[in-house]
Design a protein around this motif. Structure first.
Motif, PDB file in Angstrom:
ATOM      1  N   VAL A  49       0.832  -1.204   0.000  1.00 56.68           N
ATOM      2  CA  VAL A  49       0.000   0.000   0.000  1.00 56.68           C
ATOM      3  C   VAL A  49       0.866   1.253   0.000  1.00 56.68           C
ATOM      4  O   VAL A  49       0.543   2.251  -0.655  1.00 56.68           O
ATOM      5  CB  VAL A  49      -0.964  -0.009   1.200  1.00 56.68           C
ATOM      6  N   LEU A  50       1.987   1.204   0.707  1.00 60.73           N
ATOM      7  CA  LEU A  50       2.898   2.355   0.713  1.00 60.73           C
ATOM      8  C   LEU A  50       3.438   2.616  -0.687  1.00 60.73           C
ATOM      9  O   LEU A  50       3.540   3.765  -1.131  1.00 60.73           O
ATOM     10  CB  LEU A  50       4.046   2.099   1.682  1.00 60.73           C
ATOM     11  N   ASP A  51       3.750   1.547  -1.417  1.00 58.85           N
ATOM     12  CA  ASP A  51       4.291   1.696  -2.771  1.00 58.85           C
ATOM     13  C   ASP A  51       3.254   2.238  -3.740  1.00 58.85           C
ATOM     14  O   ASP A  51       3.579   3.044  -4.615  1.00 58.85           O
ATOM     15  CB  ASP A  51       4.807   0.340  -3.271  1.00 58.85           C
ATOM     16  N   THR A  52       2.015   1.817  -3.597  1.00 56.41           N
ATOM     17  CA  THR A  52       0.981   2.209  -4.557  1.00 56.41           C
ATOM     18  C   THR A  52       0.222   3.463  -4.153  1.00 56.41           C
ATOM     19  O   THR A  52      -0.325   4.170  -5.004  1.00 56.41           O
ATOM     20  CB  THR A  52      -0.028   1.068  -4.752  1.00 56.41           C
ATOM     21  N   SER A  55       1.198   6.694   1.213  1.00 56.15           N
ATOM     22  CA  SER A  55       0.871   7.222   2.536  1.00 56.15           C
ATOM     23  C   SER A  55       1.164   6.181   3.614  1.00 56.15           C
ATOM     24  O   SER A  55       0.626   5.074   3.568  1.00 56.15           O
ATOM     25  CB  SER A  55      -0.602   7.628   2.599  1.00 56.15           C
ATOM     26  N   TYR A  56       2.011   6.554   4.581  1.00 52.48           N
ATOM     27  CA  TYR A  56       2.256   5.670   5.716  1.00 52.48           C
ATOM     28  C   TYR A  56       0.976   5.472   6.533  1.00 52.48           C
ATOM     29  O   TYR A  56       0.703   4.394   7.052  1.00 52.48           O
ATOM     30  CB  TYR A  56       3.349   6.255   6.623  1.00 52.48           C
ATOM     31  N   GLY A  57       0.198   6.548   6.666  1.00 56.22           N
ATOM     32  CA  GLY A  57      -1.031   6.464   7.443  1.00 56.22           C
ATOM     33  C   GLY A  57      -2.014   5.473   6.859  1.00 56.22           C
ATOM     34  O   GLY A  57      -2.598   4.654   7.573  1.00 56.22           O
ATOM     35  N   LEU A 107      -6.490  -4.483  -6.284  1.00 64.18           N
ATOM     36  CA  LEU A 107      -7.030  -3.149  -5.996  1.00 64.18           C
ATOM     37  C   LEU A 107      -5.910  -2.140  -5.767  1.00 64.18           C
ATOM     38  O   LEU A 107      -5.976  -0.999  -6.246  1.00 64.18           O
ATOM     39  CB  LEU A 107      -7.932  -3.217  -4.760  1.00 64.18           C
ATOM     40  N   ALA A 108      -4.878  -2.559  -5.038  1.00 62.68           N
ATOM     41  CA  ALA A 108      -3.765  -1.647  -4.769  1.00 62.68           C
ATOM     42  C   ALA A 108      -3.012  -1.301  -6.047  1.00 62.68           C
ATOM     43  O   ALA A 108      -2.704  -0.127  -6.308  1.00 62.68           O
ATOM     44  CB  ALA A 108      -2.818  -2.277  -3.746  1.00 62.68           C
ATOM     45  N   LEU A 109      -2.717  -2.300  -6.861  1.00 66.15           N
ATOM     46  CA  LEU A 109      -1.995  -2.062  -8.112  1.00 66.15           C
ATOM     47  C   LEU A 109      -2.833  -1.257  -9.102  1.00 66.15           C
ATOM     48  O   LEU A 109      -2.300  -0.523  -9.932  1.00 66.15           O
ATOM     49  CB  LEU A 109      -1.582  -3.393  -8.746  1.00 66.15           C
ATOM     50  N   GLY A 110      -4.156  -1.398  -8.992  1.00 64.34           N
ATOM     51  CA  GLY A 110      -5.048  -0.654  -9.876  1.00 64.34           C
ATOM     52  C   GLY A 110      -5.388   0.727  -9.364  1.00 64.34           C
ATOM     53  O   GLY A 110      -6.219   1.426  -9.958  1.00 64.34           O
ATOM     54  N   HIS A 111      -4.765   1.117  -8.230  1.00 63.58           N
ATOM     55  CA  HIS A 111      -4.994   2.437  -7.622  1.00 63.58           C
ATOM     56  C   HIS A 111      -6.474   2.687  -7.385  1.00 63.58           C
ATOM     57  O   HIS A 111      -7.005   3.766  -7.666  1.00 63.58           O
ATOM     58  CB  HIS A 111      -4.394   3.546  -8.493  1.00 63.58           C
TER      59      HIS A 111
END
Length: 429
Positions: A49-52, A55-57, A107-111
């Protein structure tokens, strides 16, 4: 079923004797592969999630949602395993887990919108197989007549847990950074499926199902007040884990040595592993309840010094002494819960303890992060002191609840019209 004596058999049982238990290795090997992802999921989610998202939060929040879902749903799957068998629960769990993690990656890779990541994280966490609890239940089924060897088995399992939490994050990071951030979660899901299905096929070592009599109702392990007390105590241990992870990282960064945070935390975990190995080799003559109070008091004492450490070297030494109390506390908790609950509720009881650690970890890391933001890195170390301190107060005040019930109260199949004594439950290490 007769209650086990509160004082363990003083005969010493070594790890060699334990591993020579017939058919033990047939479930231990696949179990290790299946439980390794337990320590990879949260970090894998954060890295992806950080890569895509950047946000750290958001990354931390998605991982926290997964951890909470796992902590809350895990005990329910443990109860289903007690009722229908481990294989009947494991097979659908690993399938749902693989699909959920796959959806989260896509979902993460697809933003995709952030809310969809939370939506996928819930089933991903909820479907994590409770392999540690199931392995402990298998040990109980095989060693119920040998309490000394069973105590060694719980020590072995706690050391294995510590080892997976040392190796798992390193493996997830290496794969995610060496290949692609998504690869860490892909490896986690693959290990879960392969290890989980292989473990499920070892049906011959699974605990026998306890079928309730007609017209009776199976009680939850959590109905026992002793189990609830141990869950609260393990919640305190979880806050130590969560706060240490965040606070050690923040302290190392504050002194300009961020790269040393892993080493300092490794000393903490290494102390726990060492203590767990040695604890399982001792022929204890004191009752499990006495050992639980003593180990937990040592944990509080170790945690009470962390906030005052002036540098990383001192913090590593303090962390070592704090870690020395962790594994013995967990081992003794699992020993207690095994004596408190009947055969038909042991997997659920073990899972409640594991879930409490996970929930405490989420609470501890969040609270420590807030304190660090407002008051500096050393302030985060107040959280493990307070969390463990509250657990000790509860244990000392309510220690009478940790005595194994009589034969009549250890049944979990009970008549509906009557108001029976609650079935007990305990935790593991």
């Amino acid at each position: 079923m007769a209650a086990r004596p509160t004082v363990d058999n003083p005969t010493r049982a070594g790890y060699g004797t334990l591993l020579r238990t017939p058919r033990a290795l047939t479930f231990l090997v696949p179990a290790f592969a299946a439980r390794l992802p337990y320590a990879m999921l949260s970090l894998g989610i954060v890295l992806l999630v950080l890569d895509t998202n950047g946000s750290y939060g958001v990354a931390g929040a998605v991982a926290a949602v997964s951890a909470v879902a796992q902590a809350l749903v895990g005990p329910q799957t443990g109860r289903l395993a007690d009722r229908y068998g481990q294989a009947a629960v494991l097979v659908p769990s690993v399938v749902v887990h693989a699909l959920s993690v796959g959806a989260l990656i896509a979902l993460a890779l697809g933003h995709a919108p952030v809310w969809t990541l939370f939506l996928a994280a819930v089933p991903a966490g909820a479907s994590v197989p409770q392999i540690g609890a199931m392995v402990r239940a298998r040990w109980v089924a095989k060693l119920s007549d040998r309490p000394a060897t069973l105590n060694t088995a719980f020590a072995f399992e706690s050391v294995t847990d510590e080892f997976t939490f040392v190796v798992g994050p390193v493996l997830a990071t290496a794969i995610a950074t060496g290949v692609t951030p998504a690869a860490g979660l892909i490896a986690e899901a693959a290990l879960t499926v392969v290890g989980g299905l292989a473990f499920a096929t070892r049906r011959s070592t699974a605990p026998a199902l306890k079928t309730p009599e007609a017209g009776t109702k199976r009680a939850s392990a959590l109905a026992n007040p002793g189990v609830r007390l141990l869950v609260g105590a393990f919640l305190g241990v979880g806050t130590v884990f969560g706060a240490m992870q965040v606070s050690v990282t923040a302290f190392a960064e504050s002194v300009g040595r961020a790269g040393m945070s892993g080493t300092v935390y490794g000393v903490f975990a290494g102390g726990s592993m060492l203590a767990g190995v040695l604890y399982g080799m001792v022929a204890w003559k004191h009752s499990a309840r006495q050992r639980m109070l003593g180990c937990y008091a040592l944990l509080v004492l170790g945690c009470s010094t962390l906030w005052a450490m002036p540098n990383l070297t001192a913090l590593a030494v303090a962390g070592l002494f704090c870690g020395l109390a962790i594994a013995p506390t967990l081992i003794t908790g699992y020993t207690l819960v095994e004596t408190l609950v009947a055969d038909g509720a042991k997997t659920e009881a073990f899972t409640w303890l594991t879930g409490a650690i996970g929930l405490g970890l989420a609470v501890g890391s969040t609270a420590a992060g807030q304190l660090i933001d407002h008051s500096g890195p050393s302030a985060g170390f107040v959280v493990p002191m307070v969390g463990a301190g509250l657990g000790l107060v509860a244990l000392v005040t309510l220690r009478r609840l940790l005595v194994a019930p009589s034969t009549a109260t250890r049944t979990v199949a009970r008549s509906v019209p009557l108001r029976p004594q609650p079935a007990g439950a305990a935790s593991h290490g």
